[in-house]
Design an enzyme around this catalytic site. Sequence first.
Site, PDB file in Angstrom:
ATOM      1  CB  SER A 120      -0.970  -0.068   1.184  1.00  0.00           C
ATOM      2  OG  SER A 120      -1.961   0.904   1.070  1.00  0.00           O
ATOM      3  CG  ASP A 170      -7.531  -2.240  -3.447  1.00  0.00           C
ATOM      4  OD1 ASP A 170      -8.192  -1.456  -2.724  1.00  0.00           O
ATOM      5  OD2 ASP A 170      -6.311  -2.378  -3.354  1.00  0.00           O
ATOM      6  CG  HIS A 201      -6.016  -1.913   0.326  1.00  0.00           C
ATOM      7  ND1 HIS A 201      -5.613  -1.424  -0.903  1.00  0.00           N
ATOM      8  CD2 HIS A 201      -5.181  -1.329   1.239  1.00  0.00           C
ATOM      9  CE1 HIS A 201      -4.601  -0.588  -0.744  1.00  0.00           C
ATOM     10  NE2 HIS A 201      -4.319  -0.527   0.548  1.00  0.00           N
TER      11      HIS A 201
HETATM   12  C1  MLT Z   1      -2.906   4.050   1.805  1.00  0.00           C
HETATM   13  O1  MLT Z   1      -3.879   3.973   2.528  1.00  0.00           O
HETATM   14  O2  MLT Z   1      -1.783   3.888   2.231  1.00  0.00           O
HETATM   15  C2  MLT Z   1      -3.172   4.354   0.373  1.00  0.00           C
HETATM   16  O3  MLT Z   1      -3.912   3.376  -0.173  1.00  0.00           O
HETATM   17  C3  MLT Z   1      -1.950   4.475  -0.428  1.00  0.00           C
HETATM   18  C4  MLT Z   1      -1.191   5.705  -0.069  1.00  0.00           C
HETATM   19  O4  MLT Z   1      -1.757   6.631   0.477  1.00  0.00           O
HETATM   20  O5  MLT Z   1       0.006   5.742  -0.390  1.00  0.00           O
END
Ligand code: MLT
Length: 219
Positions: A120, A170, A201
């Site tokens: 992520s 996702d 996710h």
């Molecule tokens: C997260 O929640 O980390 C996002 O999906 C990705 C990010 O903000 O880099």
Amino acid sequence: MQDRELDSHSSVLLGFMHRFVPAPTGKPRESATLLLLHGTGGNEDDLIPLGKEMGRNFSLLSPRGRVLEGNMPRFFRRLAEGVFDMEDLKFRTEELADFVETSSKEYHFDPGRVVAIGYSNGANIAASMILLCPKILLGAVLFRAMVPLVPEKLPDLSERHVFLSSGRYDQIIPREQVHELELLLRKSGADVTLNWAQSDHSLTREEVIKAKQFLDSHY
Ligand code: MLT
């Protein structure tokens, strides 16, 4: 065999709280190092079990993101979900690249054999690093990544392997983002393996096994 836990307490280097776990051989210079990059709200402990599962002779370097969103560590600032602060992203990418180089001297691992595994937010900074500082990473496993930025000049990523694993369901990462990132990496010459997990996710067992196979076959 030496208990790797004993060698992996958290410490600070260039302002990064992190853990370094030497390869089981005890000779970090002879093996590749996995740079473990956690998701939003994680820390340097999160991906150590995953890194160990990748097995064999890898050393593990696991920093904690230096940006706080509330009390959640991240690797760079965002303005909203999926909307990134580009100046901060570039600054943090270089800062992390410096940390990797300095760590290689501190822990005596080969700076030319570092492969990122990011999840992520960690996958997004790993993608940013391979695009902006291609010398730092020999490859990357990107779980749930999107396009972090488009560099002005495409890097030369020939000889770089990327395993891009995304969730079919996702709700945070739109599919077009995944295809755009795949295209950007391919246009830069990287060898990209795209995997669609039957998931949202969250990571699945199956894609972790596939990531291990990817690492086994390339590093
Ligand atoms: C997260 O929640 O980390 C996002 O999906 C990705 C990010 O903000 O880099």
